[in-house]
Design an enzyme around this catalytic site. Structure first.
Site, PDB file in Angstrom:
ATOM      1  N   CYS A  29       0.838  -1.209   0.000  1.00  0.00           N
ATOM      2  CA  CYS A  29       0.000   0.000   0.000  1.00  0.00           C
ATOM      3  C   CYS A  29       0.874   1.260   0.000  1.00  0.00           C
ATOM      4  CB  CYS A  29      -0.974  -0.049   1.177  1.00  0.00           C
ATOM      5  SG  CYS A  29      -2.362   1.092   1.022  1.00  0.00           S
ATOM      6  N   HIS A  41      -3.454  -5.619   1.162  1.00  0.00           N
ATOM      7  CA  HIS A  41      -3.179  -5.937   2.562  1.00  0.00           C
ATOM      8  C   HIS A  41      -3.577  -7.385   2.833  1.00  0.00           C
ATOM      9  CE1 HIS A  41      -2.234  -1.931   4.108  1.00  0.00           C
ATOM     10  NE2 HIS A  41      -3.228  -1.449   3.384  1.00  0.00           N
TER      11      HIS A  41
END
Length: 511
Positions: A336, A448
């Site tokens: 991310c 994630h």
């Protein structure tokens, strides 16, 4: 009868989240339909529900312990700090903007109806709601308009267990002082006290407990021992302090060294929790250039402030260490915000994160990230693509996305994406994710939870061992979900043995 019980603490990080988790598993084991609830979280460790809404990670763990699907009603307000004085405010899983602490406290009374509606939704579905407070109920500067401690207990007509951390020292004074700062009606709501994180002989502690009970006129419901290596997901990065091995010690020749950069605003640090359960893997968090060393895998994690944390890496000399490692052929992964940092440029035209409109990235991937006003939150399924210089992982990858930025390739055709996303929020899609360098050593992804996928993680570790010159492991896959279930059962068993459950059930029926 619909019942509730609330766990409040004498301060932050005294073990409220873990005790709620334990009670959720115990009550489930006893045949009750149970759900967790926390009116307001302040945390960067979050999760995306099936319907694409964001909630605190601790309530996710508690829902898993209760054997139910996490739902946004379990955490209606989430505050994600963006600076020392402000946070992104997430209401019922959707961000409504950034606010300073003053702005939020001026408006928080408007959120009471949202909290009540969320709580009532759960109360109508479950036998017992286990409510978690935040910080301490005795913060006298915050008591007016409280919506997360005694104000929440009153709204739910819930009895309260007050938890303290005896490992820090001063627990008796902490209990007495907390009760002294409560109003009479608030003190009457406290039905008992739990001492947490105890090390030593309970017989030596007993005289103090007897004296305390006589003074406060409330029972000691339990003394929970210090829990070593339990690894239940937490919402607070303070828990990273309990992870040993920050320094760049020379690892054993048969040990794979995994270093995670501990960014100032690190988010979703539980992405890496599974590595603690892998044999011959050393996982450590580093926040100084001097501690980076020469890991086999360096991970740049997610962050709530990509630009601010990238500047931190540059100021501290950690960015130079990342570039050095890349030149030596080390494997580097960005998740991310960490993926965004690995690129060539980051643009923030709307000042979503920072006063900086443009900043140079680490330049290790041919990507450019531009921040948008809207946050993207999805549960996703994906397949890792084939790469000539990288391992293969055929199993489906499950995870979730939480990001403000859009990342594109800088004048290159997207010939080296990391994965193909095939499902977002339950809908079939065909979207390329992430980027992999030509030599396969630099990987960036928005997904994630990628390491929680057993097949992907196993093949990654085998690849690292091969690069290190080790013999690949012949052991079986470690099953992440099975380990989590085992840990919840272990936690419940420990708490059962050290708490008066008969008294807990009586307390549940008192109000």
């Amino acid at each position: 009868m619909k019942r509730s019980i609330m766990i409040q603490g004498t301060g932050s990080h005294v073990g409220k989240s873990v005790l709620v988790c334990a009670l959720c598993r115990i009550l489930k084991q006893d045949g009750l339909r149970v759900a967790p609830f926390k009116a307001q979280n302040m945390a960067l460790n979050s999760f995306v529900t099936k319907d694409g809404r964001e909630m605190g990670r601790a309530q996710v763990a508690q829902a898993e312990a209760a054997g139910i699907e996490p739902a946004i009603e379990m955490n209606p307000i989430l505050l994600k700090p963006t600076s020392d004085r402000g946070s992104q405010v997430v209401i019922m899983g959707q961000p409504i903007g950034n606010m300073t602490a003053r702005e939020y406290y001026q408006k928080k009374n408007k959120f009471i109806s949202i909290i009540k509606e969320a709580y009532d939704t759960l109360r109508n579905q479950f036998d017992v709601i286990v409510i978690e407070g935040a910080g301490s109920p005795a913060e006298i500067n915050l008591k007016d308009g409280d919506i997360v401690n005694m104000g929440m207990a009153e709204m739910a007509s819930a009895p309260v267990l007050l938890v303290t951390d005896i490992d820090r020292g001063g627990a008796f004074a902490w209990i007495v002082g907390t009760l002294e700062l409560l109003t009479e009606s608030e003190r009457n709501r406290v039905a008992g006290v739990v001492f947490n994180k105890f090390r030593g002989d309970k017989n030596i502690l007993k005289p103090g407990l007897d004296m305390l009970e006589e003074r406060i006129r409330k029972p000691i419901v339990g003394v929970i021992p210090y829990l070593h290596q339990l690894h239940i997901d937490d919402e607070d990065s303070v828990s990273l302090e309990t992870i040993s091995g920050k320094k760049a010690d020379v690892p054993h020749n048969n040990t794979v060294d995994v270093a995670v950069i501990q960014l100032p605003r690190i988010s979703n640090f539980t992405d890496f929790a599974i590595f603690r359960h892998e044999k011959d893997i050393k996982i450590r968090f580093v926040d100084r250039a001097h501690d980076v060393g020469n890991p086999d895998l360096l991970i740049i994690p997610g962050t709530k402030n990509t630009i601010g944390d990238l500047l931190f890496l540059m100021d501290q000399g950690i960015a130079d260490e990342v570039v050095r490692l890349s030149g030596q052929g080390a494997m580097i992964m960005g998740i991310c915000g960490g993926y965004q940092m690995l690129g060539q440029e980051i643009h923030d035209p709307h000042h979503v994160e920072s006063r900086h409109k443009d900043i140079q990235g680490l330049g290790l991937l041919p990507t450019i990230t531009t921040f948008a006003r809207e946050k993207q939150t999805y549960q996703v399924k994906a397949h890792m693509l084939g790469h000539e210089n990288l391992f293969h992982a055929d199993d489906e990858i499950s995870g979730y996305e939480i990001h403000m930025g859009e990342t594109t390739y800088n004048g290159h055709n997207p010939v080296k994406p990391f994965a193909r996303i095939t499902e977002r929020a339950g809908e079939r899609v065909d979207i390329l994710d992430g980027c992999v360098s030509a030599d396969g050593n630099i990987i960036g992804t928005y997904i994630h939870g990628v390491f929680d996928n057993d097949g992907f993680r196993f093949n990654l570790i085998q690849h690292l061992r091969k690069k290190k010159g080790q013999t690949p492991s012949s052991g079986n896959l470690i099953e992440f979900k099975r380990i989590k279930e085992q840990k919840y059962d272990e936690l419940a068993d420990i708490v059962r043995r050290n708490i008066d459950l008969d008294m807990i059930y009586k307390i549940l029926d008192t109000l």
